[in-house]
Design an enzyme around this catalytic site. Structure first.
Site, PDB file in Angstrom:
ATOM      1  N   SER A 123     -88.967  23.489 -53.623  1.00 35.95           N
ATOM      2  CA  SER A 123     -88.821  24.876 -54.067  1.00 35.95           C
ATOM      3  C   SER A 123     -88.404  25.826 -52.960  1.00 35.95           C
ATOM      4  O   SER A 123     -87.898  26.916 -53.242  1.00 35.95           O
ATOM      5  CB  SER A 123     -90.136  25.376 -54.686  1.00 35.95           C
ATOM      6  OG  SER A 123     -91.205  25.239 -53.768  1.00 35.95           O
ATOM      7  N   ASP A 153     -95.397  34.624 -54.190  1.00 37.92           N
ATOM      8  CA  ASP A 153     -96.222  34.187 -55.320  1.00 37.92           C
ATOM      9  C   ASP A 153     -97.377  33.280 -54.911  1.00 37.92           C
ATOM     10  O   ASP A 153     -97.954  32.591 -55.743  1.00 37.92           O
ATOM     11  CB  ASP A 153     -95.357  33.479 -56.363  1.00 37.92           C
ATOM     12  CG  ASP A 153     -94.612  32.277 -55.778  1.00 37.92           C
ATOM     13  OD1 ASP A 153     -94.874  31.928 -54.612  1.00 37.92           O
ATOM     14  OD2 ASP A 153     -93.770  31.693 -56.495  1.00 37.92           O
ATOM     15  N   HIS A 163     -94.424  30.646 -52.203  1.00 39.05           N
ATOM     16  CA  HIS A 163     -93.107  30.882 -51.624  1.00 39.05           C
ATOM     17  C   HIS A 163     -93.034  32.240 -50.935  1.00 39.05           C
ATOM     18  O   HIS A 163     -93.822  33.136 -51.233  1.00 39.05           O
ATOM     19  CB  HIS A 163     -92.040  30.797 -52.719  1.00 39.05           C
ATOM     20  CG  HIS A 163     -92.190  29.591 -53.582  1.00 39.05           C
ATOM     21  ND1 HIS A 163     -92.765  29.637 -54.847  1.00 39.05           N
ATOM     22  CD2 HIS A 163     -91.882  28.298 -53.351  1.00 39.05           C
ATOM     23  CE1 HIS A 163     -92.788  28.422 -55.360  1.00 39.05           C
ATOM     24  NE2 HIS A 163     -92.268  27.583 -54.475  1.00 39.05           N
TER      25      HIS A 163
END
Length: 396
Positions: A49, A359, A362
């Site tokens: 991610s 979040d 990240h």
């Protein structure tokens, strides 16, 4: 006089030939000498991610708003308010943002492709995405996708032509491109999240290095020669990791990061650096750059206030208040039932540019830009070469 003129003409021709050869060599990405920019025509990225530009969103549903709010003005497949480090890498090289290989809508692969998906790991996960949150698209699957992409893109490019030549890469780009890797974080955290001890987590690192080496060598066998490999960040500074294993949150450093998590991340990075050095010896005709993003990220987190950021462990897009403003059951953009109505409670903070954590997992775009600025010139790389000169980073 005729003899002198002939000699002069011959000398000029020789000089012009030498200048032409020098220019040609200077412009070749494959040149190993210290010199100018490498002119990479494409980037092919593998990862999780931290560099996913739409892979997981294409598979299992889009990352919801307010993701993407800062730069794109809408969700853009990234788990961030804006751009990721890989986006800044592409921009710096004069390339477009990478389209996710898995995204069939509106993609353009002329200047590369992104095989990363959020939740990906080097090793295959012995669970499902819906049970664990980790992606089934492990690194070996990403390589299979890459192989398919080479074969199918060139078949279409050569046989159909037309518009396809405007959205697919040229064959020679695969040997001239920069290959970027940013993966390994989820192997460590997923191992901890099933309640393994630190000793058990550390024990998987040699296997991770073997698997990573195998994939990089496979990319090399398909023509890849220029590799830009990120290490993993300070995992002990990620709120979601601290909440998943609160027993590991202590001892903490002065910033509130887990010493235990970070020591394992540092061990992973040490072994990764050794692995990259070994690859450099095995393939002296290729360029391998090890990039220390850990140091860049930890500098930002440990000096957040000095650098103009707020509490580095306080989530911008979260819910629940408390130390981290994070509820593991409600992600960014997440909803809860309130009086029988589904209400968005995972909302963004007012000014993401002042936050490090987007979040809980990240970074914000502002934090990603800081990290990119720290690594782009090569000060944190081994060998210490700038991004735009990464075709010159060959070593013994």
């Amino acid at each position: 006089m005729a003899t002198a003129a002939t000699a002069t003409a011959g000398s000029r021709a020789a000089v012009l030939l030498l200048l032409s050869l020098a220019l040609a060599l200077a412009l070749r990405p494959s040149d190993a000498g210290a010199g100018g920019d490498c002119h990479f025509p494409a980037v092919f990225n593998f990862g999780d991610s931290n560099s996913d530009t739409g892979g997981l969103s294409s598979l299992f549903g889009a990352a919801p708003p307010p993701n993407g709010r800062t730069f794109f003005g809408m969700p853009a497949g990234r788990y961030c308010d804006g751009r990721l480090v890989i986006d800044f890498i592409a921009e710096s090289l004069g390339l477009t943002h990478l389209s996710a290989y898995l995204n069939s809508i509106g993609s353009n692969f002329t200047q590369g492709a992104n095989f990363a998906t959020a939740g990906s790991s080097i090793r295959r996960q012995n669970t499902s995405l819906f049970l664990s949150g980790f992606s089934p698209i492990s690194l070996d699957v990403q390589f299979w996708e890459f192989e398919q992409f080479i074969n199918r893109s060139q078949l279409v490019y050569n046989n159909k032509g037309g518009i396809y030549r405007e959205i697919l890469p040229r064959a020679e780009y695969f040997s001239q491109a920069l290959y970027t890797f940013d993966i390994g974080q989820n192997d460590i955290t997923s191992s901890y999240f099933v309640n393994n001890t630190t000793e058990e987590v550390e024990a998987i690192i040699p296997d991770l290095m073997e698997r990573l080496t195998s994939i990089i060598q496979s990319v090399y066998s398909r023509g890849g020669r220029y590799f830009w490999i990120h290490n993993t960040g300070p995992l002990g500074c990620l709120p979601y990791a601290l909440l998943h294993r609160p027993d590991l949150a202590i001892p903490a450093d002065g910033t509130g990061c887990s010493v235990t998590y970070n020591k394992v991340a540092q061990l992973f990075n040490l072994r990764l650096k050794e692995t990259v050095a070994s690859l450099r010896k095995t393939h002296p005709d290729a360029a391998f750059t090890y990039v220390d993003v850990y140091t860049a990220k930890y500098k930002l987190i440990s000096q957040a206030n000095k650098l103009g950021f707020d509490d580095p462990l306080l989530t911008c897009c979260g819910y629940g208040g408390g130390r981290y403003n994070l509820d593991l059951s409600v992600g960014c953009g997440g909803k809860k039932q309130v009086n029988g109505t589904s209400v968005v409670v995972g909302k963004s903070c007012e000014n993401p540019s002042k936050r490090v954590s987007w979040d809980g997992v990240h970074f914000t775009e502002a934090a990603n830009k800081f990290v990119f600025d720290q690594i782009v010139a090569g000060a944190l790389s081994d060998p210490p070469v700038a991004l735009r000169q990464a075709c010159h980073s060959r070593g013994q």
